[in-house]
Motif scaffolding. Sequence first.
Motif, PDB file in Angstrom:
ATOM      1  N   GLN A   1       4.074   2.980  -4.085  1.00  0.00           N
ATOM      2  CA  GLN A   1       2.636   3.133  -3.904  1.00  0.00           C
ATOM      3  C   GLN A   1       2.115   2.040  -3.001  1.00  0.00           C
ATOM      4  O   GLN A   1       2.231   0.856  -3.319  1.00  0.00           O
TER       5      GLN A   1
ATOM      6  N   SER B   1      -1.038   0.102  -1.124  1.00  0.00           N
ATOM      7  CA  SER B   1      -2.454  -0.171  -1.359  1.00  0.00           C
ATOM      8  C   SER B   1      -2.888  -1.355  -0.503  1.00  0.00           C
ATOM      9  O   SER B   1      -2.055  -2.021   0.112  1.00  0.00           O
TER      10      SER B   1
ATOM     11  N   GLY C   1      -5.437  -1.225   1.925  1.00  0.00           N
ATOM     12  CA  GLY C   1      -6.085  -0.901   3.183  1.00  0.00           C
ATOM     13  C   GLY C   1      -7.591  -1.080   3.117  1.00  0.00           C
ATOM     14  O   GLY C   1      -8.163  -1.367   2.071  1.00  0.00           O
TER      15      GLY C   1
ATOM     16  N   LEU D   1      -1.317  -5.548   2.954  1.00  0.00           N
ATOM     17  CA  LEU D   1      -0.962  -4.345   2.229  1.00  0.00           C
ATOM     18  C   LEU D   1       0.105  -4.670   1.181  1.00  0.00           C
ATOM     19  O   LEU D   1       0.942  -5.536   1.390  1.00  0.00           O
TER      20      LEU D   1
ATOM     21  N   THR E   1      -2.185   4.257   2.457  1.00  0.00           N
ATOM     22  CA  THR E   1      -3.445   3.519   2.389  1.00  0.00           C
ATOM     23  C   THR E   1      -4.043   3.445   3.794  1.00  0.00           C
ATOM     24  O   THR E   1      -3.340   3.143   4.761  1.00  0.00           O
ATOM     25  N   GLN E   2      -5.323   3.731   3.896  1.00  0.00           N
ATOM     26  CA  GLN E   2      -5.978   3.813   5.202  1.00  0.00           C
ATOM     27  C   GLN E   2      -6.356   2.428   5.703  1.00  0.00           C
ATOM     28  O   GLN E   2      -7.004   1.644   4.985  1.00  0.00           O
TER      29      GLN E   2
END
Length: 122
Positions: free
Chosen positions: A4, A6, A8, A19, A116-117
């Motif tokens: 996973q 994350s 971002g 990140l 994640t963006q």
Amino acid sequence: VQLQASGGGLVQPGGSLRLSCAASGFTLDYYDIGWFRQAPGKEREGVSCISSSDGVPYYADSVKGRFTISRDSAKNTVYLQMNSLKPEDTAVYYCATDSSGCLYAATWSPDWGQGTQVTVSS
């Protein structure tokens, strides 16, 4: 094996983000972990990878000197520190692993998950 990503967000050009890539149920230290990104209308590309055997990091030319990949064994997490961000770094970032290792990261075809963006814009 599912990871996973994350951390971002929206950042101005020249800014930084870190990140995180986390896993549950297994130890990341035993796996080569790669970061990938996909920008709108473009193919997914490899950004960085860290070897499980010797910790050697690999970077795409476009991020060398700006991004740093690292492991925190105690937290069972792999990080991607991104500095001096540019608008062209805007993408969805994913972390992944494959038994073939970092040298074959271009051939990996894992379950990519949501990613994640990261948006770099003023």
